[in-house]
Write a protein that holds these residues in place. Structure first.
Motif, PDB file in Angstrom:
ATOM      1  N   UNK A   1      84.280  25.843  70.991  1.00  0.00           N
ATOM      2  CA  UNK A   1      83.418  26.958  71.916  1.00  0.00           C
ATOM      3  C   UNK A   1      82.237  27.953  71.060  1.00  0.00           C
ATOM      4  N   UNK A   2      80.730  27.955  70.703  1.00  0.00           N
ATOM      5  CA  UNK A   2      80.578  28.564  70.001  1.00  0.00           C
ATOM      6  C   UNK A   2      80.107  29.987  71.027  1.00  0.00           C
ATOM      7  N   UNK A   3      79.744  31.667  70.431  1.00  0.00           N
ATOM      8  CA  UNK A   3      79.640  32.405  70.187  1.00  0.00           C
ATOM      9  C   UNK A   3      77.932  32.808  71.330  1.00  0.00           C
ATOM     10  N   UNK A   4      78.584  33.713  72.467  1.00  0.00           N
ATOM     11  CA  UNK A   4      76.941  33.675  73.411  1.00  0.00           C
ATOM     12  C   UNK A   4      76.231  34.446  72.187  1.00  0.00           C
ATOM     13  N   UNK A   5      74.768  33.588  72.180  1.00  0.00           N
ATOM     14  CA  UNK A   5      73.702  34.657  71.693  1.00  0.00           C
ATOM     15  C   UNK A   5      72.117  35.405  72.306  1.00  0.00           C
ATOM     16  N   UNK A   6      72.153  36.050  71.261  1.00  0.00           N
ATOM     17  CA  UNK A   6      70.608  37.415  72.142  1.00  0.00           C
ATOM     18  C   UNK A   6      69.252  36.017  71.480  1.00  0.00           C
ATOM     19  N   UNK A   7      68.655  35.825  72.315  1.00  0.00           N
ATOM     20  CA  UNK A   7      67.376  35.202  71.221  1.00  0.00           C
ATOM     21  C   UNK A   7      66.504  36.590  71.349  1.00  0.00           C
ATOM     22  N   UNK A   8      65.540  36.033  69.955  1.00  0.00           N
ATOM     23  CA  UNK A   8      64.926  37.138  69.895  1.00  0.00           C
ATOM     24  C   UNK A   8      63.546  36.600  68.922  1.00  0.00           C
ATOM     25  N   UNK A   9      62.457  36.173  70.697  1.00  0.00           N
ATOM     26  CA  UNK A   9      61.883  35.245  70.340  1.00  0.00           C
ATOM     27  C   UNK A   9      60.478  36.232  69.759  1.00  0.00           C
ATOM     28  N   UNK A  10      59.406  36.104  69.048  1.00  0.00           N
ATOM     29  CA  UNK A  10      58.483  36.411  69.093  1.00  0.00           C
ATOM     30  C   UNK A  10      57.334  36.001  67.901  1.00  0.00           C
ATOM     31  N   UNK A  11      56.308  36.458  68.274  1.00  0.00           N
ATOM     32  CA  UNK A  11      55.161  35.981  67.671  1.00  0.00           C
ATOM     33  C   UNK A  11      54.411  37.293  66.295  1.00  0.00           C
ATOM     34  N   UNK A  12      54.090  37.294  65.298  1.00  0.00           N
ATOM     35  CA  UNK A  12      53.499  37.660  64.223  1.00  0.00           C
ATOM     36  C   UNK A  12      52.798  37.541  63.656  1.00  0.00           C
ATOM     37  N   UNK A  13      51.589  37.952  63.455  1.00  0.00           N
ATOM     38  CA  UNK A  13      50.559  37.890  62.394  1.00  0.00           C
ATOM     39  C   UNK A  13      50.468  38.068  60.996  1.00  0.00           C
TER      40      UNK A  13
END
Length: 200
Positions: free
Chosen positions: A1-13
């Motif tokens: 089973x894979x480890x839990x993860x934090x999603x760092x979701x961004x938009x950068x110009x």
């Protein structure tokens, strides 16, 4: 089973929001037992049909619904656009009604971050308004407490509402200050720690 993860979701110009995202990811990586995923969103097309490539030429890959739905926590970032998040990130969030209806993000920790080219150009209003869709998803909002010493010493970015960066418009080189970097890392570490506690 894979480890839990934090999603760092961004938009950068221009790279400043990306630099914050990377510092946040380093903070997540300081917490054992949890991974991190850096993801971005495509720009909004001015045409009726999408003209952006399906896969970005460089940087993080585009976020999928699976990335979002299966995360243990979410940290959302955008440059400031008139005191609010940028349109590409808002467009992505507007398409998450199915995740909302199935409560896929409910009771998971979340945080926000932003960058601006003027010190009083809407950092706090952007951070606060970015929290609204996360609250609608039932997420638990994490801020930055004043126990982080850099919050009291910073002369650039950094707020109790989330990590931030000030990139003066006349400066060509994008780089986080020492305080901004420390606060971004602390935010990542904080959300990751909460995610493990809430998961248990």
């Amino acid at each position: 089973m894979s480890a839990p993860y934090i999603l760092v979701l961004y938009y950068s110009r221009h790279g400043s929001t990306l630099a914050l995202a990377q510092a946040i990811a380093r903070g997540v990586q300081q917490v054992k037992g949890i991974d991190v995923r850096l993801r971005t969103v495509p720009g909004v097309s001015p045409d009726h049909q999408a003209s952006a490539p399906a896969v970005p030429d460089e940087g993080a890959v585009y976020c999928s619904k699976e990335d979002l739905n299966n995360c243990a926590g979410l940290i959302l970032g955008s440059p400031t656009r008139f005191g609010n998040m940028a349109a590409p990130l808002k467009y992505f969030l507007d398409g998450t009604a199915d995740s909302w209806m199935s409560a896929r993000l409910s009771c998971k920790p979340a945080a926000v971050f932003t960058s601006t080219s003027s010190l009083h150009g809407g950092q706090e209003s952007t951070l606060l308004t970015m929290m609204l869709p996360l609250l609608h998803h039932g997420m638990v909002i994490c801020g930055l407490p004043y126990s982080e010493p850099e919050l009291s010493s910073t002369t650039t970015g950094g707020t109790p509402y989330g990590a931030s960066h000030w990139q003066p418009g006349q400066q060509k080189e994008s780089g986080l200050s020492q305080d901004e970097s420390a606060l971004a890392s602390a935010l990542g570490k904080r959300v990751a720690s909460f995610a493990l506690k809430l998961k248990d």
